[in-house]
Motif scaffolding. Structure first.
Motif, PDB file in Angstrom:
ATOM      1  N   ILE A   1      -1.728  -3.722   3.966  1.00 59.08           N
ATOM      2  CA  ILE A   1      -0.341  -3.885   4.810  1.00 59.08           C
ATOM      3  C   ILE A   1       0.914  -3.010   3.736  1.00 59.08           C
ATOM      4  O   ILE A   1       0.557  -3.192   2.466  1.00 59.08           O
ATOM      5  CB  ILE A   1       0.044  -5.050   5.131  1.00 59.08           C
ATOM      6  N   SER A   2       1.798  -2.876   4.335  1.00 58.99           N
ATOM      7  CA  SER A   2       3.011  -2.642   3.459  1.00 58.99           C
ATOM      8  C   SER A   2       4.107  -3.319   4.527  1.00 58.99           C
ATOM      9  O   SER A   2       4.431  -3.039   5.410  1.00 58.99           O
ATOM     10  CB  SER A   2       3.562  -1.194   3.632  1.00 58.99           C
ATOM     11  N   ALA A   3       4.557  -4.732   3.792  1.00 54.42           N
ATOM     12  CA  ALA A   3       5.182  -5.534   4.382  1.00 54.42           C
ATOM     13  C   ALA A   3       6.818  -4.847   4.622  1.00 54.42           C
ATOM     14  O   ALA A   3       7.323  -5.162   5.628  1.00 54.42           O
ATOM     15  CB  ALA A   3       5.595  -6.941   3.806  1.00 54.42           C
ATOM     16  N   ALA A   4       7.011  -3.956   3.567  1.00 56.11           N
ATOM     17  CA  ALA A   4       8.493  -3.653   3.480  1.00 56.11           C
ATOM     18  C   ALA A   4       8.371  -2.248   4.554  1.00 56.11           C
ATOM     19  O   ALA A   4       9.381  -2.099   5.135  1.00 56.11           O
ATOM     20  CB  ALA A   4       8.665  -2.845   2.197  1.00 56.11           C
TER      21      ALA A   4
ATOM     22  N   THR B   1       4.556 -15.355  -6.853  1.00 53.06           N
ATOM     23  CA  THR B   1       5.809 -14.818  -6.555  1.00 53.06           C
ATOM     24  C   THR B   1       5.806 -13.184  -6.762  1.00 53.06           C
ATOM     25  O   THR B   1       5.104 -12.526  -7.464  1.00 53.06           O
ATOM     26  CB  THR B   1       6.987 -15.273  -7.683  1.00 53.06           C
ATOM     27  N   ASN B   2       6.497 -12.689  -5.789  1.00 56.54           N
ATOM     28  CA  ASN B   2       6.869 -11.334  -5.914  1.00 56.54           C
ATOM     29  C   ASN B   2       5.986 -10.502  -5.268  1.00 56.54           C
ATOM     30  O   ASN B   2       5.864  -9.030  -5.482  1.00 56.54           O
ATOM     31  CB  ASN B   2       7.166 -10.724  -7.499  1.00 56.54           C
ATOM     32  N   VAL B   3       4.759 -11.126  -4.719  1.00 60.05           N
ATOM     33  CA  VAL B   3       3.698 -10.203  -4.032  1.00 60.05           C
ATOM     34  C   VAL B   3       4.357  -9.767  -2.506  1.00 60.05           C
ATOM     35  O   VAL B   3       3.636  -8.843  -2.065  1.00 60.05           O
ATOM     36  CB  VAL B   3       2.473 -11.028  -3.707  1.00 60.05           C
ATOM     37  N   GLY B   4       5.682 -10.215  -2.217  1.00 57.18           N
ATOM     38  CA  GLY B   4       6.332  -9.702  -0.822  1.00 57.18           C
ATOM     39  C   GLY B   4       5.813 -10.707   0.316  1.00 57.18           C
ATOM     40  O   GLY B   4       5.691 -10.310   1.395  1.00 57.18           O
ATOM     41  N   LYS B   5       5.671 -11.992  -0.099  1.00 54.04           N
ATOM     42  CA  LYS B   5       5.248 -12.901   0.779  1.00 54.04           C
ATOM     43  C   LYS B   5       6.436 -13.096   1.995  1.00 54.04           C
ATOM     44  O   LYS B   5       6.142 -13.187   3.142  1.00 54.04           O
ATOM     45  CB  LYS B   5       4.874 -14.394   0.030  1.00 54.04           C
ATOM     46  N   SER B   6       7.602 -13.153   1.284  1.00 52.89           N
ATOM     47  CA  SER B   6       8.617 -13.567   2.214  1.00 52.89           C
ATOM     48  C   SER B   6       9.168 -12.245   3.158  1.00 52.89           C
ATOM     49  O   SER B   6       9.167 -12.562   4.358  1.00 52.89           O
ATOM     50  CB  SER B   6      10.064 -13.709   1.267  1.00 52.89           C
ATOM     51  N   THR B   7       8.803 -10.977   2.652  1.00 57.84           N
ATOM     52  CA  THR B   7       8.975  -9.877   3.385  1.00 57.84           C
ATOM     53  C   THR B   7       7.867  -9.815   4.370  1.00 57.84           C
ATOM     54  O   THR B   7       8.202  -9.635   5.745  1.00 57.84           O
ATOM     55  CB  THR B   7       8.781  -8.704   2.621  1.00 57.84           C
ATOM     56  N   PHE B   8       6.793 -10.221   4.145  1.00 50.11           N
ATOM     57  CA  PHE B   8       5.676 -10.299   5.099  1.00 50.11           C
ATOM     58  C   PHE B   8       5.953 -11.296   6.260  1.00 50.11           C
ATOM     59  O   PHE B   8       5.763 -10.933   7.385  1.00 50.11           O
ATOM     60  CB  PHE B   8       4.407 -10.560   4.432  1.00 50.11           C
TER      61      PHE B   8
ATOM     62  N   VAL C   1       0.804  -1.268   0.059  1.00 47.49           N
ATOM     63  CA  VAL C   1       0.040  -0.024  -0.194  1.00 47.49           C
ATOM     64  C   VAL C   1       1.020   1.331   0.191  1.00 47.49           C
ATOM     65  O   VAL C   1       0.261   2.244  -0.406  1.00 47.49           O
ATOM     66  CB  VAL C   1      -1.018   0.134   1.013  1.00 47.49           C
ATOM     67  N   ASP C   2       2.114   1.148   0.395  1.00 49.55           N
ATOM     68  CA  ASP C   2       2.851   2.341   0.462  1.00 49.55           C
ATOM     69  C   ASP C   2       3.236   2.939  -0.937  1.00 49.55           C
ATOM     70  O   ASP C   2       3.544   4.330  -1.222  1.00 49.55           O
ATOM     71  CB  ASP C   2       4.388   1.859   1.020  1.00 49.55           C
ATOM     72  N   LEU C   3       3.034   2.160  -2.055  1.00 51.16           N
ATOM     73  CA  LEU C   3       2.947   2.391  -3.420  1.00 51.16           C
ATOM     74  C   LEU C   3       1.984   3.524  -3.757  1.00 51.16           C
ATOM     75  O   LEU C   3       1.830   4.364  -4.797  1.00 51.16           O
ATOM     76  CB  LEU C   3       3.079   1.419  -4.441  1.00 51.16           C
TER      77      LEU C   3
HETATM   78  P1  GDP Z   1       7.903 -12.865  -2.609  1.00 53.97           P
HETATM   79  O1  GDP Z   1       8.344 -13.616  -3.798  1.00 53.97           O
HETATM   80  O2  GDP Z   1       6.460 -12.895  -2.563  1.00 53.97           O
HETATM   81  O3  GDP Z   1       8.334 -13.677  -1.328  1.00 53.97           O
HETATM   82  O4  GDP Z   1       8.091 -11.801  -2.635  1.00 53.97           O
HETATM   83  P2  GDP Z   1       9.343 -10.797  -1.729  1.00 53.97           P
HETATM   84  O5  GDP Z   1       9.044 -10.526  -0.488  1.00 53.97           O
HETATM   85  O6  GDP Z   1      10.704 -11.245  -2.180  1.00 53.97           O
HETATM   86  O7  GDP Z   1       9.257  -9.518  -2.585  1.00 53.97           O
HETATM   87  C1  GDP Z   1       9.246  -9.015  -3.674  1.00 53.97           C
HETATM   88  C2  GDP Z   1       9.803  -7.574  -4.067  1.00 53.97           C
HETATM   89  O8  GDP Z   1       8.448  -6.921  -3.366  1.00 53.97           O
HETATM   90  C3  GDP Z   1      10.956  -7.300  -3.450  1.00 53.97           C
HETATM   91  O9  GDP Z   1      11.668  -6.124  -4.390  1.00 53.97           O
HETATM   92  C4  GDP Z   1      10.554  -6.443  -2.250  1.00 53.97           C
HETATM   93  O10 GDP Z   1      11.327  -5.399  -1.954  1.00 53.97           O
HETATM   94  C5  GDP Z   1       9.190  -5.698  -2.720  1.00 53.97           C
HETATM   95  N1  GDP Z   1       8.351  -5.666  -1.520  1.00 53.97           N
HETATM   96  C6  GDP Z   1       7.761  -6.352  -0.590  1.00 53.97           C
HETATM   97  N2  GDP Z   1       6.853  -5.770   0.250  1.00 53.97           N
HETATM   98  C7  GDP Z   1       6.982  -4.711  -0.197  1.00 53.97           C
HETATM   99  C8  GDP Z   1       6.062  -3.333   0.205  1.00 53.97           C
HETATM  100  O11 GDP Z   1       5.100  -3.581   1.292  1.00 53.97           O
HETATM  101  N3  GDP Z   1       6.047  -2.308  -0.424  1.00 53.97           N
HETATM  102  C9  GDP Z   1       6.888  -2.330  -1.568  1.00 53.97           C
HETATM  103  N4  GDP Z   1       6.857  -1.141  -2.221  1.00 53.97           N
HETATM  104  N5  GDP Z   1       7.579  -3.314  -2.033  1.00 53.97           N
HETATM  105  C10 GDP Z   1       7.853  -4.440  -1.316  1.00 53.97           C
END
Ligand code: GDP
Length: 365
Positions: free
Chosen positions: A137-140, A167-174, A104-106
């Motif tokens: 949320i914003s996981a980041a 992939t790339n939804v930010g699951k690991s970051t979350f 959501v930060d975007l």
């Molecule tokens: P996964 O493939 O779902 O596990 O995703 P990652 O956690 O590896 O994140 C994928 C990309 O999204 C990375 O470049 C992260 O930095 C970015 N990302 C993850 N969470 C957020 C968020 O809340 N905001 C933004 N702007 N980018 C995020």
């Protein structure tokens, strides 16, 4: 059996292009990390791996067999592209689903969260999913994490939790955030070991003996990300709040989004288009009659990405024609961004690389 401490996948040393590859030397280490996680962690590079649909269905089927809360993560910037279709069918009607919109930060600060949650609920329903609840949320950035943890606690009522998402939804970051909040440790997923199960899942023990499972992400082939190289992917992936760009367009004008996509405004009187793309993506306006020639000449130069080094091999653009019937409609270029058209009655033609999705939806903002 050795599992990657990053994503939980079974490690193999035979095929570099398949999921779970690690060079043989990596096996000598105490904690093994697959090449994909290694690159992501150290170079911020995204690498495609093929998790077959069969493997993924197996995982979803496994979830269907258990009594659990499913946390489904979508990228709010790429809502449709990051949607996993058919989740109810696979995970069983009875397993409750918590829908989480990440990144959501975007979105511009002016966006009202309540409205966005309503929009997500309505869109989920149209796509055949009835989530118990929706969280943003914003996981980041750590926005909304406490709330989502409370929602998980409330809805799981003692049961296991499965986190799914493409992939790339930010699951690991979350998940790293969750662990950090829960244990006070940072980035545990890529630094410590959680024993996996038989389904390529990472297990994270919860307080009451239940488990939180991180499932591998599935790759959605219809996203722009698969057609650009890593350098360009960085350019088209927004890093911070998007500043929408407003264009007053006349009939027979065209907008190029770098060299990746194009929107022809065919008919419907002078009007404005609001463009939501990464701030770094250049938008170029021209006349429809000149557009083909311009693209031929300038692809890889003025119109980039794609960069010159692969502009020749970049798939040709395919035209999709739409008449906009509803007020406040988004024309979505999957994984790249969208254009909001406020008044109905416009006839447009959207051009995207062969294989990339383009669709209309009710305006998100
Ligand atoms: P996964 O493939 O779902 O596990 O995703 P990652 O956690 O590896 O994140 C994928 C990309 O999204 C990375 O470049 C992260 O930095 C970015 N990302 C993850 N969470 C957020 C968020 O809340 N905001 C933004 N702007 N980018 C995020």
């Amino acid at each position: 059996m050795i599992r990657c401490i990053g994503c939980g996948v079974l490690i193999q040393t035979e095929d570099q292009n398949k999921i779970g590859y690690a060079p043989p030397a990596a096996l000598e280490k105490e904690e093994v990390i697959c090449q994909r996680c290694f690159r992501l962690k150290h170079y911020n590079e995204i690498q495609d791996v093929s998790l077959t649909d069969d493997d993924f269905l197996k995982i979803l089927h496994g979830i269907g067999q258990s009594n659990a809360l499913v946390v489904k993560i979508v990228d709010i910037f790429d809502f449709n592209g990051s949607w996993l279709p058919g989740l109810h069918r696979f995970v069983g009607r009875n397993n409750p689903i918590l829908l989480v919109g990440n990144k959501v930060d975007l979105l511009p600060k002016s966006v009202k969260y309540n409205k966005l949650v309503q929009w997500m609920k309505a869109s989920a329903k149209e796509l055949g999913l009835q989530p118990l609840d929706v969280c943003l949320i914003s996981a980041a950035k750590g926005i909304g994490i406490k709330k989502v943890m409370e929602a998980i606690e409330k809805h799981r009522s003692g049961k296991d939790v499965y986190v799914v998402g493409c992939t790339n939804v930010g699951k690991s970051t979350f998940i790293n955030r969750l662990i950090k909040e829960a244990t006070g440790k940072g980035s545990v997923i890529t630094t410590s070991y959680f024993p996996g199960t038989t389904l390529d899942l990472i297990e994270i023990p919860l307080d009451d003996g239940a488990m939180l499972y991180d499932t591998p992400g599935i790759i959605n082939q219809h996203q722009m990300a698969h057609y650009v190289d890593k350098k360009d992917l960085k350019k088209i992936t927004p890093k911070r709040e998007i500043h929408p760009k407003v264009y007053q367009v006349n009939e027979q004008q065209t907008l190029f989004f770098g060299g990746l996509a194009r929107l022809d405004y065919v008919k419907g009187g002078r009007r404005s288009f609001v463009c939501y793309f990464s701030n770094e993506l250049l938008i170029h306006r021209t006349k429809i009659e000149k557009a083909d020639e311009l693209y031929e000449k300038q692809k890889g130069d003025l119109l980039q990405p794609p960069r010159k080094s692969y502009a020749e091999e970049f798939p040709s653009l395919v035209a999709h024609s739409f008449t906009i019937k509803e007020p406040k409609t988004d024309i979505v270029f999957s994984g790249l961004g969208w254009v909001t058209c406020n008044e109905p009655g416009a006839h447009v033609v959207a051009h995207v690389p062969k294989g990339v999705n383009v669709l209309l939806r009710k305006s998100l903002i």
